[in-house]
Design an enzyme around this catalytic site. Structure first.
Site, PDB file in Angstrom:
ATOM      1  N   TYR A  51      29.762 -30.921   1.472  1.00  0.00           N
ATOM      2  CA  TYR A  51      30.323 -31.492   2.692  1.00  0.00           C
ATOM      3  C   TYR A  51      29.547 -31.047   3.936  1.00  0.00           C
ATOM      4  O   TYR A  51      29.465 -29.851   4.239  1.00  0.00           O
ATOM      5  CB  TYR A  51      31.796 -31.098   2.844  1.00  0.00           C
ATOM      6  CG  TYR A  51      32.692 -31.514   1.698  1.00  0.00           C
ATOM      7  CD1 TYR A  51      32.300 -32.502   0.785  1.00  0.00           C
ATOM      8  CD2 TYR A  51      33.922 -30.917   1.510  1.00  0.00           C
ATOM      9  CE1 TYR A  51      33.122 -32.874  -0.268  1.00  0.00           C
ATOM     10  CE2 TYR A  51      34.758 -31.287   0.456  1.00  0.00           C
ATOM     11  CZ  TYR A  51      34.345 -32.252  -0.425  1.00  0.00           C
ATOM     12  OH  TYR A  51      35.161 -32.620  -1.478  1.00  0.00           O
ATOM     13  N   GLY A 198      43.068 -38.316  -3.194  1.00  0.00           N
ATOM     14  CA  GLY A 198      43.246 -39.751  -2.999  1.00  0.00           C
ATOM     15  C   GLY A 198      44.668 -40.241  -3.176  1.00  0.00           C
ATOM     16  O   GLY A 198      44.867 -41.367  -3.650  1.00  0.00           O
ATOM     17  N   VAL A 200      46.812 -41.385  -1.139  1.00  0.00           N
ATOM     18  CA  VAL A 200      47.184 -42.568  -0.342  1.00  0.00           C
ATOM     19  C   VAL A 200      46.172 -43.702  -0.500  1.00  0.00           C
ATOM     20  O   VAL A 200      46.226 -44.689   0.231  1.00  0.00           O
ATOM     21  CB  VAL A 200      47.383 -42.212   1.150  1.00  0.00           C
ATOM     22  CG1 VAL A 200      48.532 -41.243   1.309  1.00  0.00           C
ATOM     23  CG2 VAL A 200      46.114 -41.626   1.756  1.00  0.00           C
ATOM     24  N   LYS A 202      42.921 -44.382   0.110  1.00  0.00           N
ATOM     25  CA  LYS A 202      42.147 -44.801   1.290  1.00  0.00           C
ATOM     26  C   LYS A 202      43.013 -45.469   2.356  1.00  0.00           C
ATOM     27  O   LYS A 202      42.593 -46.390   3.046  1.00  0.00           O
ATOM     28  CB  LYS A 202      40.998 -45.724   0.880  1.00  0.00           C
ATOM     29  CG  LYS A 202      39.988 -45.054  -0.043  1.00  0.00           C
ATOM     30  CD  LYS A 202      38.814 -45.952  -0.360  1.00  0.00           C
ATOM     31  CE  LYS A 202      37.801 -45.215  -1.233  1.00  0.00           C
ATOM     32  NZ  LYS A 202      36.645 -46.061  -1.588  1.00  0.00           N
ATOM     33  N   GLY A 203      44.243 -44.983   2.488  1.00  0.00           N
ATOM     34  CA  GLY A 203      45.142 -45.477   3.518  1.00  0.00           C
ATOM     35  C   GLY A 203      45.964 -46.683   3.121  1.00  0.00           C
ATOM     36  O   GLY A 203      46.818 -47.128   3.889  1.00  0.00           O
ATOM     37  N   LEU A 204      45.736 -47.210   1.925  1.00  0.00           N
ATOM     38  CA  LEU A 204      46.498 -48.377   1.492  1.00  0.00           C
ATOM     39  C   LEU A 204      47.977 -48.045   1.293  1.00  0.00           C
ATOM     40  O   LEU A 204      48.848 -48.889   1.535  1.00  0.00           O
ATOM     41  CB  LEU A 204      45.921 -48.937   0.190  1.00  0.00           C
ATOM     42  CG  LEU A 204      44.599 -49.712   0.334  1.00  0.00           C
ATOM     43  CD1 LEU A 204      43.947 -49.899  -1.027  1.00  0.00           C
ATOM     44  CD2 LEU A 204      44.845 -51.069   0.999  1.00  0.00           C
ATOM     45  N   LEU A 205      48.257 -46.828   0.845  1.00  0.00           N
ATOM     46  CA  LEU A 205      49.641 -46.434   0.595  1.00  0.00           C
ATOM     47  C   LEU A 205      50.248 -45.821   1.854  1.00  0.00           C
ATOM     48  O   LEU A 205      50.610 -44.650   1.919  1.00  0.00           O
ATOM     49  CB  LEU A 205      49.703 -45.473  -0.594  1.00  0.00           C
ATOM     50  CG  LEU A 205      49.352 -46.130  -1.932  1.00  0.00           C
ATOM     51  CD1 LEU A 205      49.111 -45.089  -3.008  1.00  0.00           C
ATOM     52  CD2 LEU A 205      50.442 -47.107  -2.359  1.00  0.00           C
TER      53      LEU A 205
END
Length: 303
Positions: A51, A198, A200, A202-205
């Protein structure tokens, strides 16, 4: 915040861990998020040498210099940056893993890493040699425990049989239920904890899922299937709990899962994640609702 034992170790990790990859390289942004995490009861911080070319580890090292003993730092190795920094190669050799650990220790400015993980892995790796590296690092006091970060069922199975891993980090969410058929039961029966990433998708949930929908869908969901699933979740939980709450609680409802790792690029996002993790656990009926509207996928590839 609730804490769970990580595998057969003496580490007790918060139900929500902070995925530090999204902190960025500016201390003025990163430090308030880390401070908010501590205030929320989070004690588990996940990083990797990959990172930001090691800067992520440096930020954690600087921030936690004064209260190192109160937190659990997890890092990873195996991905080796090319000299031009334009990409990386895979190296699971004993020599590389041991050297990578020592370089991470310098960046983290600490004497030990609580959980050191192989950042991937394939069946073509020199697995016995890789395990030796982790065992020696543990015996030498550089790391307390080790695990792997992998979604490959065959690789996971080999480490369960041949090593003393205490955890496996893997992608898992309502929209990616592939671990449920093989990996989660195997690890639970083996006394090895799962650290999920992961959650969520990538924000979909989230309640803003409409902004995240994309024409190509997500994994084996077409755009139409994805929309239908998310609308189904919203309809069933509206007025009861947010989709975010349902998502993280679905992960935590599996007995193999010790902690859910979520990133945060702001204090507000971290606090929202913490509220979701601290919300009431899903009932069995709610779990069945989620399973009814989502796909029970399994790993066809990644072997």
């Amino acid at each position: 915040m609730k804490k769970n034992r990580l595998g057969q170790s003496d580490l007790h990790v918060s139900a929500l861990g902070l995925g530090c990859m999204s902190l960025g390289t500016d201390e003025k942004t990163a430090f308030p998020i880390l401070e908010a995490a501590l205030e929320a009861g989070i004690n588990y911080f996940d990083t990797a040498d990959l990172y930001d070319f090691g800067q992520n580890e440096q930020i954690l090292g600087k921030f936690f210099k004064q209260n190192r003993e109160n937190v659990i730092i997890a890092s990873k190795a195996g991905n080796k940056w090319q000299e031009n920094k334009e990409g990386w190669t895979w190296d699971a050799s004993k020599a590389y893993i041991k050297e990578a650990a020592k370089q991470s220790l310098k960046r983290l400015d600490t004497d030990y890493i609580d959980l050191y993980q192989l950042h991937g892995g394939t069946l073509d790796d020199p697995i016995e040699e890789t395990i030796e590296a982790f065992e020696e690092l543990k015996a030498e006091g550089y790391i307390r425990y080790y695990g792997i970060s992998s979604i490959r069922p065959n690789v996971i199975r080999e480490y369960v049989k041949r090593s003393n891993i205490v955890s496996v980090m893997m992608q898992y969410s309502i929209l990616d239920r592939r671990p449920e058929e093989e990996a989660l039961p195997l690890l639970h029966d083996s006394g090895i904890s799962v650290v999920t990433r992961g959650p969520v998708a990538k924000g979909l949930l989230s309640d803003n899922y409409l902004k995240k929908l994309r024409a190509k869908g997500y994994l084996d969901y077409s755009e139409e299937e994805l929309r239908s699933t998310l609308e189904g979740l919203q309809a069933r939980f509206e007025g009861k709990r947010s989709i975010l709450e349902a998502a993280v609680q679905y992960n935590l409802s599996n007995p193999a899962v010790a902690t859910v790792i979520a990133g945060a690029s702001s204090v507000e996002q971290l606090q929202e994640n913490a509220r979701a993790v601290n919300s009431i656990a899903l009932t069995q009926d709610e779990q069945k609702v989620i399973q009814a509207v989502s796909k029970a996928s399994f790993y066809k590839d990644h072997r």
